[in-house]
Design a protein around this motif. Structure first.
Motif, PDB file in Angstrom:
ATOM      1  N   ASP A  15      14.448   4.321  -3.297  1.00 48.79           N
ATOM      2  CA  ASP A  15      14.337   3.389  -2.186  1.00 48.79           C
ATOM      3  C   ASP A  15      12.847   3.119  -1.980  1.00 48.79           C
ATOM      4  O   ASP A  15      11.998   3.787  -2.578  1.00 48.79           O
ATOM      5  CB  ASP A  15      14.970   3.984  -0.928  1.00 48.79           C
ATOM      6  N   ALA A  16      12.542   2.163  -1.125  1.00 49.43           N
ATOM      7  CA  ALA A  16      11.138   1.816  -0.929  1.00 49.43           C
ATOM      8  C   ALA A  16      10.354   2.934  -0.255  1.00 49.43           C
ATOM      9  O   ALA A  16       9.118   2.934  -0.314  1.00 49.43           O
ATOM     10  CB  ALA A  16      11.029   0.535  -0.103  1.00 49.43           C
ATOM     11  N   ASP A  17      11.035   3.877   0.395  1.00 49.47           N
ATOM     12  CA  ASP A  17      10.342   4.992   1.041  1.00 49.47           C
ATOM     13  C   ASP A  17      10.587   6.312   0.314  1.00 49.47           C
ATOM     14  O   ASP A  17      10.341   7.380   0.864  1.00 49.47           O
ATOM     15  CB  ASP A  17      10.764   5.112   2.511  1.00 49.47           C
ATOM     16  N   SER A  18      11.073   6.245  -0.926  1.00 46.87           N
ATOM     17  CA  SER A  18      11.403   7.464  -1.680  1.00 46.87           C
ATOM     18  C   SER A  18      10.160   8.095  -2.288  1.00 46.87           C
ATOM     19  O   SER A  18       9.219   7.399  -2.683  1.00 46.87           O
ATOM     20  CB  SER A  18      12.403   7.148  -2.796  1.00 46.87           C
ATOM     21  N   LEU A  19      10.201   9.411  -2.375  1.00 49.96           N
ATOM     22  CA  LEU A  19       9.250  10.196  -3.166  1.00 49.96           C
ATOM     23  C   LEU A  19      10.060  11.258  -3.903  1.00 49.96           C
ATOM     24  O   LEU A  19      10.909  11.909  -3.303  1.00 49.96           O
ATOM     25  CB  LEU A  19       8.214  10.874  -2.276  1.00 49.96           C
TER      26      LEU A  19
ATOM     27  N   ASP B 225       0.834  -1.204   0.000  1.00 47.69           N
ATOM     28  CA  ASP B 225       0.000   0.000   0.000  1.00 47.69           C
ATOM     29  C   ASP B 225       0.865   1.249   0.000  1.00 47.69           C
ATOM     30  O   ASP B 225       0.529   2.248  -0.627  1.00 47.69           O
ATOM     31  CB  ASP B 225      -0.981  -0.003   1.176  1.00 47.69           C
ATOM     32  N   ARG B 226       2.032   1.183   0.633  1.00 46.72           N
ATOM     33  CA  ARG B 226       2.925   2.327   0.699  1.00 46.72           C
ATOM     34  C   ARG B 226       3.774   2.447  -0.572  1.00 46.72           C
ATOM     35  O   ARG B 226       3.844   3.503  -1.194  1.00 46.72           O
ATOM     36  CB  ARG B 226       3.840   2.212   1.923  1.00 46.72           C
ATOM     37  N   THR B 227       4.454   1.373  -0.950  1.00 46.25           N
ATOM     38  CA  THR B 227       5.408   1.464  -2.059  1.00 46.25           C
ATOM     39  C   THR B 227       4.714   1.735  -3.388  1.00 46.25           C
ATOM     40  O   THR B 227       5.181   2.555  -4.184  1.00 46.25           O
ATOM     41  CB  THR B 227       6.235   0.179  -2.159  1.00 46.25           C
ATOM     42  N   PHE B 228       3.598   1.075  -3.634  1.00 45.14           N
ATOM     43  CA  PHE B 228       2.917   1.278  -4.913  1.00 45.14           C
ATOM     44  C   PHE B 228       2.205   2.623  -4.952  1.00 45.14           C
ATOM     45  O   PHE B 228       2.033   3.205  -6.030  1.00 45.14           O
ATOM     46  CB  PHE B 228       1.948   0.120  -5.186  1.00 45.14           C
TER      47      PHE B 228
END
Length: 731
Positions: A242-246, A152-155
């Motif tokens: 990264d998986a938490d990048s924006l 839910d976060r990464t996508f």
């Protein structure tokens, strides 16, 4: 034509059909050779010549300022420390104290001069960067490696990035890849479901792709290398997330344009700001990164010049240069110092720089974001892996052909962790000296005749002045950042005004000072464990806000509390002055358990937020891409992909099952006589199972991964009966 599940069995061979449809999840492969680089052999003739002559005088002057100034400060601090201890004859223990002080002081002195350079550079902050380019020349792959993350976060982040890039009008120049190394079967199937749902929403022209590796060989570095060697030939550049990048579309387009404008650039790094954090500890990090981070980063960018570093994400990379020179060797021996390289990003940057490609940072480029660990314990878990990776660089720093600034990057990373045990040793030696002067009788009659006793003494006035100088140098980067925030009216207002900014910085300094001795002991413990040969492994990061069970906090910090109690009692018994000198360290350790508990509390962080404290401009005016990502995450969470059982999902959803098998790579031929334990166990359990519920309850995670990778075993799963009717009725 749909793949008939009735034909899937031990004797069927659907590999040809799978190969034909494999491009649905990934584009056709276009290989790039990625040879493994040598750390022992290199010839200057292998270094490419730059196509553009870049001015270097400013960079060398900046380095002279940073390292020359740091050296002068260190020399002055060392002289003053010598004067403190040399009132009488200097003992061996006092010389040890001077040596440890010199090492620790040199570390903070260079950090001070670098931050001072960054402060001056930001005072002359460049203006608007101008309009976005009307077009680009080459395509860029935006790659997001994931490892057991929540979809839910990464996508949501990837979809928000996609929308932001499309809004620039240059979306046609970018393709998107989710590169999965996930080892949890439920997370893997959740990724596939999220990918298929995203593809359906965006339409066939979105160019969003997904690949899952069966074996996460060499972890993240191997994940990226697999992509580059198999599909990298399609793309001039890749932008690594990264998986938490924006990252905003404008930031991404500007990075791509900067790479195209500079044919000598191998890596261009952006400065990610921390956003979306709400626990007390995470908001402390978020505030510090926003206030002090730009000062430090700009200083680094100025003196590093084109000999910069790479932080592993939120950076754009020239794909062919990376393929030609970024192949990492394994280090001889076993972990923690041998095996594959954990902190791969530093080494990849070093190898590209050795080959003549420039590596630098655009520290003032806005629109790059990341998140941070939500608690002290979460930070220490990640930090343990970083500690091993940086200490592992002791095996790399002497590699042949590396540039001198590159070796300095490695030395900085190594020292960032060795500083903690050096600080600990300095405290221990200081206590030993005070103990010696208080309880040990002076030696009046030494072997060499003297008119005075051998008795270590100190100059208290010089010691106090030196302490004040050390604290000033240590806190100066925070002050520089605060001054910049105060003089920039827009940032000042967005952070709650001048008074709240000063109060927030005071809170950050006090809490950081209390947490510092705890982190010192944690990092020292990590260093000692690594030196004793203990490998850290690689655990997925906990990215969500949330508290940790109190018993786990007590277990992790009880030793710190006991040590603080012993240090406090001992210091008080030795001398009141020693107790006062050590009081910040003692208080931090005594409060380790409540501080760690408080650090992970969502309520504490939100309470300060309601008061307008520890506020950043990005909290006052959240970036539109962050708001969109949060909105998409809430929507994705409602799909329930992350909470579903992988076997049940495959069993119940025929479309998902078909697409899952299409995305599987061709089955590798099995060697006769070689029995894989997990597969044999999984097959035996499926033979015994009568219902899907039996399989769900009997198969462990490793066995589930084997089943989900094997078309024949999936066929066996499909021949099981559904759950009994009475069980369905009970639900």
């Amino acid at each position: 034509m749909a793949l008939s599940l009735d034909t899937v069995g031990p004797d069927s061979n659907p590999n040809v059909a799978a190969l034909e449809r494999h491009a649905a999840a990934m584009p056709p492969e276009k290989h790039l050779d990625m040879p493994t680089q040598s750390l022992r052999r290199w010839s200057a003739s292998e270094e490419r010549k730059p196509l553009i002559q870049h001015p270097r005088l400013g960079t060398w002057l900046a380095r002279l300022f940073v390292f020359g100034g740091g050296l002068l400060l260190t020399a002055y601090g060392t002289y003053e420390m010598y004067q403190v201890v040399s009132v009488s004859r200097t003992t061996a223990l006092q010389w040890v104290l001077v040596a440890l002080f010199t090492i620790n002081f040199s570390w903070i002195a260079v950090a001070f001069t670098s931050a001072l350079l960054g402060f001056f550079a930001l005072l002359r902050r460049p203006g608007h960067r101008g309009p976005l380019p009307a077009s680009l020349q080459h395509k860029t792959a935006i790659v997001m490696p994931v490892y057991n993350e929540r979809t839910d976060r990464t996508f949501a982040a990837l979809e928000a990035i996609y929308e932001s890039v499309q809004a620039t009008g240059l979306g046609e120049y970018f393709d998107y890849f989710i590169l999965s190394d996930t080892t949890n079967p439920d997370a893997w199937i959740a990724e596939e479901r999220a990918f298929l749902a995203l593809r359906e929403r965006l339409g066939p022209g979105a160019r969003v792709y997904y690949r899952h590796r069966q074996k996460n060989h060499h972890r993240k570095a191997g994940n990226i290398a697999d992509f580059v060697s198999r599909w990298g030939g399609h793309y001039e550049h890749m932008l690594v997330l990264d998986a938490d990048s924006l990252m905003t579309g404008e930031c991404i387009v500007r990075l791509a344009a900067a790479m195209e404008a500079d044919p000598d650039a191998g890596i261009i790094q952006s400065l990610p700001l921390i956003i979306n954090r709400n626990t007390l500890f995470a908001r402390l990090q978020q505030y510090a990164a926003r206030v002090t981070g730009p000062v430090i980063a700009m200083g680094l960018a100025v003196w590093m010049g084109r000999d910069g570093n790479y932080w592993g994400h939120n950076a754009i990379i020239r794909t062919k240069a990376f393929a030609a020179h970024g192949g990492l060797p394994d280090l001889k021996g076993k972990p923690p110092f041998g095996g594959h390289i954990l902190s791969h990003d530093f080494v990849e940057a070093a190898l590209l720089r050795r080959a003549g490609w420039s590596v630098y940072m655009l520290a003032d480029l806005p629109g790059s974001y990341e998140e941070s660990p939500p608690s002290l314990i979460d930070l220490s878990a990640r930090d343990r892996r970083w500690c091993q990776g940086n200490l592992q660089h002791m095996r790399v720093i002497g590699a042949k052909g590396l540039k001198l600034p590159t070796r300095q990057h490695f030395a900085t990373g190594i020292m960032s962790y060795l500083a903690s045990p050096f600080w600990l040793f300095q405290l221990i030696v200081g206590i030993a000296l005070v103990l010696q002067t208080t309880y040990i009788r002076p030696e009046y009659f030494a072997r060499d005749f003297r008119l005075y006793p051998i008795w270590p003494r100190f100059d208290p006035e010089r010691a106090l002045a030196l302490f004040a100088l050390t604290m000033g140098i240590l806190l100066a980067p925070k002050l520089f950042g605060l001054i910049l925030m105060l003089i920039r009216s827009e940032d000042r207002r967005a952070s709650g005004g001048g008074f709240r900014l000063i109060v927030s910085s005071t809170i950050e300094v006090v809490l950081s000072a209390l947490l510092a001795p705890i982190l010192m002991l944690i990092q020292s413990g990590s260093v000692f464990q690594i030196l004793l040969g203990r490998d850290t492994g690689w655990q997925p990061q906990r990215r969500d806000d949330g508290s940790i069970p109190f018993r786990d906090i007590v277990r992790r910090h009880r030793a710190h509390t006991v040590l603080g109690l012993l240090a406090g009692v001992s210091a008080f018994m030795i001398a009141t002055s020693l107790f006062l000198w050590m009081s910040p360290t003692i208080i931090g350790l005594l409060l380790a358990i409540p501080l760690s508990w408080l650090s992970g509390q969502l309520g504490a962080g939100l309470a300060l937020k309601r008061l307008g404290l520890l506020m950043t401009p990005e909290e006052h005016r959240p970036p539109p891409i962050a708001l969109r990502a949060n909105e998409l995450q809430a929507r994705n969470a409602a799909f329930g992909f992350d909470d579903a059982d992988s076997l049940r999902a495959i069993y119940e959803d025929a479309t998902l099952r078909e697409r899952h098998m299409e995305m599987l790579p061709p089955a590798a031929p099995r060697k006769r006589g070689v029995i894989e334990t997990e597969r044999a166990l999984a097959e035996a359990k499926l033979v015994d199972a009568e219902t899907i519920e039996d399989a769900v309850s009997w198969l462990h995670n490793k066995e589930r991964m084997v089943v989900l990778h094997d078309r024949a075993l999936i066929g066996m799963l499909m021949h099981l009966k559904p759950k009994p009717a009475e069980a369905q009725a009970a639900e």
